[in-house]
Motif scaffolding. Structure first.
Motif, PDB file in Angstrom:
ATOM      1  N   MET A 257      55.682 -86.848-127.857  1.00  0.00           N
ATOM      2  CA  MET A 257      54.547 -86.013-127.455  1.00  0.00           C
ATOM      3  C   MET A 257      55.007 -84.919-126.511  1.00  0.00           C
TER       4      MET A 257
ATOM      5  N   LEU B 288      54.900 -80.818-126.628  1.00  0.00           N
ATOM      6  CA  LEU B 288      54.512 -79.900-125.563  1.00  0.00           C
ATOM      7  C   LEU B 288      55.593 -78.836-125.368  1.00  0.00           C
TER       8      LEU B 288
ATOM      9  N   ILE C 211      41.376 -75.628-129.192  1.00  0.00           N
ATOM     10  CA  ILE C 211      41.549 -76.850-128.399  1.00  0.00           C
ATOM     11  C   ILE C 211      42.371 -77.832-129.231  1.00  0.00           C
TER      12      ILE C 211
ATOM     13  N   HIS D 123      45.983 -83.944-128.155  1.00  0.00           N
ATOM     14  CA  HIS D 123      46.354 -84.002-126.745  1.00  0.00           C
ATOM     15  C   HIS D 123      45.154 -84.402-125.883  1.00  0.00           C
ATOM     16  N   THR D 124      43.980 -83.919-126.273  1.00  0.00           N
ATOM     17  CA  THR D 124      42.771 -84.271-125.525  1.00  0.00           C
ATOM     18  C   THR D 124      42.537 -85.774-125.581  1.00  0.00           C
ATOM     19  N   LEU D 125      42.763 -86.320-126.765  1.00  0.00           N
ATOM     20  CA  LEU D 125      42.604 -87.767-126.945  1.00  0.00           C
ATOM     21  C   LEU D 125      43.561 -88.542-126.045  1.00  0.00           C
ATOM     22  N   PHE D 126      44.736 -87.960-125.807  1.00  0.00           N
ATOM     23  CA  PHE D 126      45.746 -88.625-124.993  1.00  0.00           C
ATOM     24  C   PHE D 126      45.743 -88.123-123.550  1.00  0.00           C
ATOM     25  N   SER D 127      44.582 -87.812-123.054  1.00  0.00           N
ATOM     26  CA  SER D 127      44.374 -87.569-121.618  1.00  0.00           C
ATOM     27  C   SER D 127      44.849 -86.221-121.101  1.00  0.00           C
ATOM     28  N   ASN D 128      45.364 -85.365-121.933  1.00  0.00           N
ATOM     29  CA  ASN D 128      45.720 -84.060-121.409  1.00  0.00           C
ATOM     30  C   ASN D 128      45.207 -82.952-122.328  1.00  0.00           C
TER      31      ASN D 128
ATOM     32  N   VAL E 252      46.792 -76.597-119.859  1.00  0.00           N
ATOM     33  CA  VAL E 252      46.834 -78.032-120.121  1.00  0.00           C
ATOM     34  C   VAL E 252      46.640 -78.763-118.802  1.00  0.00           C
ATOM     35  N   SER E 253      45.901 -79.850-118.845  1.00  0.00           N
ATOM     36  CA  SER E 253      45.612 -80.600-117.620  1.00  0.00           C
ATOM     37  C   SER E 253      45.689 -82.085-117.907  1.00  0.00           C
ATOM     38  N   ASP E 254      45.870 -82.867-116.859  1.00  0.00           N
ATOM     39  CA  ASP E 254      45.878 -84.321-117.041  1.00  0.00           C
ATOM     40  C   ASP E 254      44.561 -84.942-116.580  1.00  0.00           C
ATOM     41  N   PHE E 255      43.553 -84.103-116.334  1.00  0.00           N
ATOM     42  CA  PHE E 255      42.235 -84.570-115.881  1.00  0.00           C
ATOM     43  C   PHE E 255      42.267 -85.069-114.448  1.00  0.00           C
TER      44      PHE E 255
ATOM     45  N   LEU F  77      36.085 -88.144-126.263  1.00  0.00           N
ATOM     46  CA  LEU F  77      37.435 -88.412-126.733  1.00  0.00           C
ATOM     47  C   LEU F  77      38.463 -88.338-125.627  1.00  0.00           C
ATOM     48  N   ALA F  78      38.199 -87.422-124.693  1.00  0.00           N
ATOM     49  CA  ALA F  78      39.232 -87.103-123.713  1.00  0.00           C
ATOM     50  C   ALA F  78      39.660 -88.330-122.932  1.00  0.00           C
ATOM     51  N   GLY F  79      40.950 -88.549-122.914  1.00  0.00           N
ATOM     52  CA  GLY F  79      41.497 -89.580-122.048  1.00  0.00           C
ATOM     53  C   GLY F  79      41.270 -90.991-122.513  1.00  0.00           C
TER      54      GLY F  79
ATOM     55  N   LEU G 201      42.882 -92.530-124.713  1.00  0.00           N
ATOM     56  CA  LEU G 201      44.162 -93.143-125.043  1.00  0.00           C
ATOM     57  C   LEU G 201      45.206 -92.647-124.057  1.00  0.00           C
ATOM     58  N   ASN G 202      46.230 -93.426-123.856  1.00  0.00           N
ATOM     59  CA  ASN G 202      47.385 -92.881-123.151  1.00  0.00           C
ATOM     60  C   ASN G 202      48.652 -93.433-123.798  1.00  0.00           C
TER      61      ASN G 202
ATOM     62  N   ALA H  76      60.155 -81.662-122.948  1.00  0.00           N
ATOM     63  CA  ALA H  76      59.283 -80.514-123.177  1.00  0.00           C
ATOM     64  C   ALA H  76      59.965 -79.192-122.886  1.00  0.00           C
TER      65      ALA H  76
ATOM     66  N   SER I 284      52.511 -87.320-115.305  1.00  0.00           N
ATOM     67  CA  SER I 284      51.128 -87.805-115.302  1.00  0.00           C
ATOM     68  C   SER I 284      50.340 -87.279-116.489  1.00  0.00           C
ATOM     69  N   MET I 285      50.854 -86.231-117.148  1.00  0.00           N
ATOM     70  CA  MET I 285      50.123 -85.716-118.299  1.00  0.00           C
ATOM     71  C   MET I 285      50.243 -86.630-119.513  1.00  0.00           C
ATOM     72  N   LEU I 286      51.264 -87.438-119.538  1.00  0.00           N
ATOM     73  CA  LEU I 286      51.445 -88.301-120.700  1.00  0.00           C
ATOM     74  C   LEU I 286      51.388 -89.783-120.355  1.00  0.00           C
TER      75      LEU I 286
END
Lengths: 238, 330
Positions: A14, A18, A80, A84-89, A119-122, B29-31, B33-34, B224, B231-233
């Motif tokens: 992933m 990026l 969008i 990536h959104t699904l995986f928190s970023n 891109v953000s990690d929330f 959806l957001a977040g 999964l990690n 990358a 922390s992004m992944l």
């Protein structure tokens, strides 16, 4: 005796995607747009990465994009990345396509596309990257648009989060594709080569398919739907 | 059922509906999964095969050098870690150590299970072996983290640390409480460095890390090419570059200059730079990748074993072995 299959080593994969945040962008709008025309597109694909067994497969990045024609020479673009959104970023991009030259016979249309990728990690981290691409597109037939171009992606940080020096500030990704426009629908296949000038084999936990030990090959499929007025509505058929 | 053909410019009401729907979907959806669990490539087993394992292995040629192992040396052990059962391999002539023995606690890498790293375990067991006349060997305890091999549960960062601590406790309570040297490889460095940094009782006499992880952020940023925070992944915060500052045990670092997985510049070197303990020794192996440091030092593995043995014995700066090392601290 083995009891279960190995897990996938996806995290670095992933991150590799990026690598070229451009990789997560929805496929580009090649055909010039009319003022007021809206196109929504969905694209799937990504860098060829070994993340499930021994085969190289495109990472399944799903992106949703939107284009709106502002003038005949300018359209707005937003996207969008859903994966990536699904995986928190969540990753979004916003930009314009500035059509410097309209296509005419064998003269290609030339489009300059400045964009901002965010891109953000929330939580605490936010990164914004500027990018600039140039695309040459030919109208080969009434519906077929071959194109090629180059994406330039810029990293403005001088130091990384881990306090190491950021060594790469300009990442490139040449691409070539084919767009098939049929009525209100358009279908696209695009091939990209991320960072062909960089070693893909050193210090990177992800295994990517490139050319020798350089670059990362990526494949994308896209489908778009036009809403509102189209070029066909405003121009007589040829 | 009625199908509505979407054409023309959407009405403002429809636009708002589409926008709010998209935003709702995105926020749902957001977040959700990690990628934490994907840091590991664990594989479950029903039993261990040791010398006869036919899957992918590291330093496999050592088995041909060393020959078959005497099965009586292998003691399969289990110990609890929280609610999980951890499986280990204890290599020794007896079921426990004598007081004064030196035991190597081996923390393996991110892949598969102990069978993959069996040749490496044997390498360490034989590290002190000079000749048939001086068959001095170090007992070794290797173990599978939760979710790896026969160990129960699912791997997590906290689980790794808990399993390492449980192994240390097991050594004290069931293996005769010998002197403990920790040897880590790759991902195992997160475990070993944490054990050493938290070791307020001075139980870990020496720490050895081969191709260590600098930090999760370094893994992500290297992959990358960009300044992407870990922390992004991942929610994992493993950071040996910081953690090493708290290590007071002597430290041996081995790393290949061609490490294609964990680059020496962004992983091993910053850890070494931050090490401020009493005694450091570095071995930078020219041309070695991530997996082949031992055999790149010398094809018969003796160079590697001499490095490990001399460091364990605290005589790495002695004549005859000092030239195997690249740098010493202080």
């Amino acid at each position: 005796m083995k009891r279960a299959g190995a897990r996938f080593f996806v995290m670095p994969a992933m991150a590799a995607a990026l690598a070229a945040l451009v990789s997560c962008t929805a496929v580009r709008q090649v055909r010039p747009m009319e003022p007021g025309e809206n196109v929504v597109n969905l694209s799937l694909g990504g860098p060829m990465t070994k993340y499930a067994g021994d085969a190289f497969l495109p990472l399944p990045f799903l992106s949703l994009g939107y284009n709106r024609g502002l003038t005949r020479a300018l359209d707005l673009e937003a996207g969008i990345d859903l994966t990536h959104t699904l995986f928190s970023n969540p990753k979004i991009d916003l930009g314009v396509n500035w059509r410097l030259q309209q296509p005419e016979r064998w003269h290609p249309g030339i489009t300059l596309s400045p964009r901002l990728h965010g891109v953000s990690d929330f939580k605490s981290a936010v990164r914004v990257y500027p990018a600039l691409s140039m695309t040459w597109a030919w109208r080969a037939t009434r519906s077929l648009w071959p194109y090629l171009g180059m994406e330039n992606f810029f990293e403005l940080q001088w130091k990384r989060e881990d306090d190491q020096f950021q060594t790469h500030h300009w990442l490139i990704a040449p691409y070539a594709g084919l767009a098939l426009c049929h009525g209100r629908w358009q279908y696209q296949l695009e091939v990209r080569v991320y960072t062909p000038n960089l070693d893909n084999d050193y210090g990177r936990a992800a295994e990517n398919l490139g050319f020798g030990n350089h670059g990362i090959l990526g494949f994308f499929l896209g489908v778009g739907r036009t809403f509102g007025r189209t070029r066909a509505d405003t121009q007589p058929s040829e | 059922m009625q199908f509505v053909r979407l054409s023309g410019t959407p009405s403002p009401r429809r636009r708002r509906a589409i926008l709010s729907g998209a935003l709702t979907l995105a926020s749902l959806l957001a977040g959700c999964l990690n990628l934490d669990s994907f840091l590991f490539s664990d594989e479950a087993l029903d039993s261990y095969s040791y010398d006869s394992y036919d899957g992918e292995r590291e330093c496999e040629t050592y088995l041909a050098v060393a020959g078959p192992i005497d099965p009586s040396l292998i003691h399969e052990v289990t110990f609890p870690s929280g609610s999980e059962t951890i499986y280990g391999e204890f290599l020794h002539t007896a079921a426990a150590c004598d007081t004064g023995d030196t035991l190597i606690l081996y923390c393996h890498g991110k892949s598969d299970h102990m069978d993959r790293y069996w040749p490496r375990t044997r390498l360490l067991y034989d590290a002190g072996f000079d000749s048939a006349a001086h068959p001095s060997r170090y007992p070794v305890l290797a173990f599978d983290y939760r979710g790896f091999g026969r160990s129960t549960g699912e791997p997590t960062e906290e689980g790794l640390y808990a399993d390492g601590a449980a192994a240390l406790l097991f050594i004290r309570e069931h293996l005769g409480d010998p002197k403990v040297m920790v040897y880590t490889y790759s991902l195992g460095s997160l475990v070993g460095c944490k054990l050493a940094a938290d070791d307020t009782e001075g139980r870990i006499l020496r720490l050895m890390m081969e191709a260590p992880v600098g930090s999760v952020t370094a893994i992500v940023s290297d992959a990358a090419y960009l300044d992407i925070p870990g922390s992004m992944l991942s929610t994992y915060e493993g950071n040996n570059v910081e953690r090493i500052k708290a290590v007071t045990a002597p430290y041996l670092w081995l790393h290949g200059t061609n490490d294609g997985t964990l680059a020496i510049e962004t992983h091993g070197q910053p850890i070494w730079d931050n090490y401020a303990g009493p005694e450091g020794a570095a071995v930078v192996v020219k041309g070695a990748g991530h997996r082949d440091v031992p055999e790149t030092i010398s094809a018969d593995f003796r160079g590697y074993q001499r490095i490990v043995a001399s460091f364990i014995q605290g005589r790495e700066q002695d004549d005859g072995v000092a030239d195997l090392f690249t740098e010493f601290k202080p």
